[in-house]
Design a protein around this motif. Structure first.
Motif, PDB file in Angstrom:
ATOM      1  N   THR A 170       2.764  -3.808 -13.214  1.00  0.00           N
ATOM      2  CA  THR A 170       3.336  -3.322 -14.468  1.00  0.00           C
ATOM      3  C   THR A 170       2.211  -2.866 -15.383  1.00  0.00           C
ATOM      4  O   THR A 170       1.141  -3.488 -15.426  1.00  0.00           O
ATOM      5  N   GLN A 171       2.492  -1.794 -16.122  1.00  0.00           N
ATOM      6  CA  GLN A 171       1.510  -1.283 -17.086  1.00  0.00           C
ATOM      7  C   GLN A 171       2.244  -0.782 -18.317  1.00  0.00           C
ATOM      8  O   GLN A 171       3.270  -0.092 -18.214  1.00  0.00           O
ATOM      9  N   GLN A 172       1.717  -1.124 -19.508  1.00  0.00           N
ATOM     10  CA  GLN A 172       2.294  -0.667 -20.768  1.00  0.00           C
ATOM     11  C   GLN A 172       1.193  -0.122 -21.652  1.00  0.00           C
ATOM     12  O   GLN A 172       0.156  -0.760 -21.842  1.00  0.00           O
ATOM     13  N   ASN A 188      -1.380  11.101 -18.349  1.00  0.00           N
ATOM     14  CA  ASN A 188      -1.827  10.298 -17.204  1.00  0.00           C
ATOM     15  C   ASN A 188      -1.789   8.812 -17.551  1.00  0.00           C
ATOM     16  O   ASN A 188      -2.086   8.423 -18.688  1.00  0.00           O
ATOM     17  N   PHE A 189      -1.466   8.013 -16.574  1.00  0.00           N
ATOM     18  CA  PHE A 189      -1.465   6.559 -16.749  1.00  0.00           C
ATOM     19  C   PHE A 189      -1.760   5.916 -15.394  1.00  0.00           C
ATOM     20  O   PHE A 189      -1.519   6.507 -14.334  1.00  0.00           O
ATOM     21  N   THR A 190      -2.299   4.700 -15.427  1.00  0.00           N
ATOM     22  CA  THR A 190      -2.698   3.988 -14.215  1.00  0.00           C
ATOM     23  C   THR A 190      -2.000   2.633 -14.160  1.00  0.00           C
ATOM     24  O   THR A 190      -1.981   1.901 -15.158  1.00  0.00           O
ATOM     25  N   VAL A 191      -1.433   2.339 -13.014  1.00  0.00           N
ATOM     26  CA  VAL A 191      -0.743   1.066 -12.787  1.00  0.00           C
ATOM     27  C   VAL A 191      -1.445   0.344 -11.645  1.00  0.00           C
ATOM     28  O   VAL A 191      -1.723   0.945 -10.588  1.00  0.00           O
ATOM     29  N   LYS A 192      -1.731  -0.919 -11.850  1.00  0.00           N
ATOM     30  CA  LYS A 192      -2.384  -1.729 -10.827  1.00  0.00           C
ATOM     31  C   LYS A 192      -1.336  -2.586 -10.122  1.00  0.00           C
ATOM     32  O   LYS A 192      -0.581  -3.320 -10.764  1.00  0.00           O
ATOM     33  N   ALA A 193      -1.290  -2.467  -8.811  1.00  0.00           N
ATOM     34  CA  ALA A 193      -0.314  -3.211  -7.997  1.00  0.00           C
ATOM     35  C   ALA A 193      -1.041  -4.059  -6.975  1.00  0.00           C
ATOM     36  O   ALA A 193      -2.065  -3.637  -6.411  1.00  0.00           O
ATOM     37  N   GLU A 194      -0.519  -5.253  -6.728  1.00  0.00           N
ATOM     38  CA  GLU A 194      -1.095  -6.185  -5.754  1.00  0.00           C
ATOM     39  C   GLU A 194      -0.038  -6.539  -4.720  1.00  0.00           C
ATOM     40  O   GLU A 194       1.057  -7.009  -5.066  1.00  0.00           O
ATOM     41  N   LEU A 195      -0.358  -6.313  -3.471  1.00  0.00           N
ATOM     42  CA  LEU A 195       0.548  -6.614  -2.367  1.00  0.00           C
ATOM     43  C   LEU A 195      -0.047  -7.775  -1.566  1.00  0.00           C
ATOM     44  O   LEU A 195      -1.003  -7.604  -0.797  1.00  0.00           O
ATOM     45  N   GLY A 196       0.500  -8.955  -1.794  1.00  0.00           N
ATOM     46  CA  GLY A 196       0.026 -10.154  -1.100  1.00  0.00           C
ATOM     47  C   GLY A 196       1.138 -11.171  -1.026  1.00  0.00           C
ATOM     48  O   GLY A 196       2.300 -10.891  -1.361  1.00  0.00           O
ATOM     49  N   GLY A 197       0.801 -12.378  -0.621  1.00  0.00           N
ATOM     50  CA  GLY A 197       1.829 -13.409  -0.513  1.00  0.00           C
ATOM     51  C   GLY A 197       2.847 -13.048   0.527  1.00  0.00           C
ATOM     52  O   GLY A 197       2.528 -12.926   1.728  1.00  0.00           O
ATOM     53  N   PRO A 198       4.107 -12.867   0.156  1.00  0.00           N
ATOM     54  CA  PRO A 198       5.120 -12.510   1.157  1.00  0.00           C
ATOM     55  C   PRO A 198       4.869 -11.146   1.783  1.00  0.00           C
ATOM     56  O   PRO A 198       5.475 -10.823   2.809  1.00  0.00           O
ATOM     57  N   PHE A 199       3.994 -10.340   1.156  1.00  0.00           N
ATOM     58  CA  PHE A 199       3.699  -9.019   1.697  1.00  0.00           C
ATOM     59  C   PHE A 199       2.296  -8.975   2.299  1.00  0.00           C
ATOM     60  O   PHE A 199       1.632  -7.935   2.302  1.00  0.00           O
ATOM     61  N   SER A 200       1.852 -10.111   2.838  1.00  0.00           N
ATOM     62  CA  SER A 200       0.523 -10.144   3.454  1.00  0.00           C
ATOM     63  C   SER A 200       0.450  -9.272   4.701  1.00  0.00           C
ATOM     64  O   SER A 200      -0.631  -8.834   5.109  1.00  0.00           O
ATOM     65  N   TYR A 201       1.587  -9.006   5.306  1.00  0.00           N
ATOM     66  CA  TYR A 201       1.593  -8.136   6.483  1.00  0.00           C
ATOM     67  C   TYR A 201       1.141  -6.721   6.135  1.00  0.00           C
ATOM     68  O   TYR A 201       0.682  -5.962   6.998  1.00  0.00           O
TER      69      TYR A 201
END
Length: 273
Positions: A170-172, A188-201
């Motif tokens: 999320t980014q505001q 332009n805007f930048t959003v940081k996303a983290e894929l881990g935990g249940p999405f470790s695959y």
């Protein structure tokens, strides 16, 4: 011897005497009457159809201190009191008011502000090998088109990244930008996303060397708040994007710059069959 006048003669003589001086006596009487009238004070004789003058109250004169406060009385039938071209002036005034009102409504009435998705421009990828997490920094672009005759301010922008119906970033941003009248601007805007935990695959998929294409599908929900002339509105976008999670990537320009023909190029093109 003296002569004796007869009674008839005396009567004729007496009759002729007054007639000779009638003109002088009438002139004296006329001058006397004029002088008497001048000496006679002003009296207003009010009858059944007359009204006493409200200014002088029938005296014929006004106080000295009111000389500069009173105006001359003009009869109601005087030509100067009759309006001239009244209908024309009223019509022109109405048309002018309608014209001014129409212009004000046209220029100040809020028009639509369009917010379109211009795609993802840059994706930066980091890998957390210890926790099997993929970190994405997604830079996206919005195109805001202002159709109004005044500036529009983008007061805030909120973007949310989802993967498999789960929010991963999320980014505001506040006080983003200002769009000039009758123009469009890229935001332009930048959003940081983290894929881990249940999405470790996802980490193993993105780092697996035998897979040539490491694209994943993300869902972005972006909300933009706009403000102009005390009016606030909100526009939302929901888009799906393919993201390469294996390495950093930059999107190619959507449109190539147009090249204008030089005079010789135009001539050469005209000579070709």
């Amino acid at each position: 011897m003296g002569s004796v006048l007869s009674p008839s003669g005396r009567g004729a003589a007496a009759g002729r005497g007054p007639r000779a001086g009638d003109g002088d006596e009438d002139g004296l009487d006329g001058r006397d009457r004029v002088e008497d009238i001048a000496k006679f004070p002003y009296v207003e004789f009010t009858g059944q159809d007359s009204v006493t003058c409200p200014t002088c109250q029938g005296t014929g004169c006004i106080p000295t201190e009111q000389v500069n406060e009173l105006v001359a009385l003009i009869p109601y039938s005087d030509q100067r009191l009759r309006p001239q071209r009244t209908k024309l002036y009223v019509l022109l005034s109405v048309l002018l008011c309608l014209l001014v009102s129409g212009l004000v409504v046209f220029f100040l009435f809020p028009h639509s502000v369009l917010v379109d998705d211009d795609g993802i421009k840059v994706v930066q990828v980091w890998f957390d090998k210890k926790n099997s997490v993929v970190i994405l920094a997604i830079t996206a672009t919005l195109r805001v088109k202002n159709s109004n005759f005044y500036s529009v301010t983008v007061t805030s922008l909120t973007s949310q990244v989802q993967y498999m119906n789960t929010v991963v970033g999320t980014q505001q941003i506040s006080s983003v930008s200002s769009i000039q009248p009758l123009s469009d601007k890229l935001v332009n805007f930048t959003v940081k996303a983290e894929l881990g935990g249940p999405f470790s695959y996802v980490y193993f998929f993105c780092t697996f060397p035998k897979v040539k294409v490491h694209n994943i599908v993300i869902f972005m929900r972006t909300s933009v708040k706009l403000s102009y002339i005390g009016h606030a509105t909100q526009s939302s976008l929901e888009t799906y994007h393919y993201v390469d999670c294996s390495t950093n990537s930059t999107a190619a320009p959507d449109a190539r710059p147009r090249r204008s023909l030089a005079p010789r190029d135009a001539a050469g093109a005209a000579m070709e069959p």
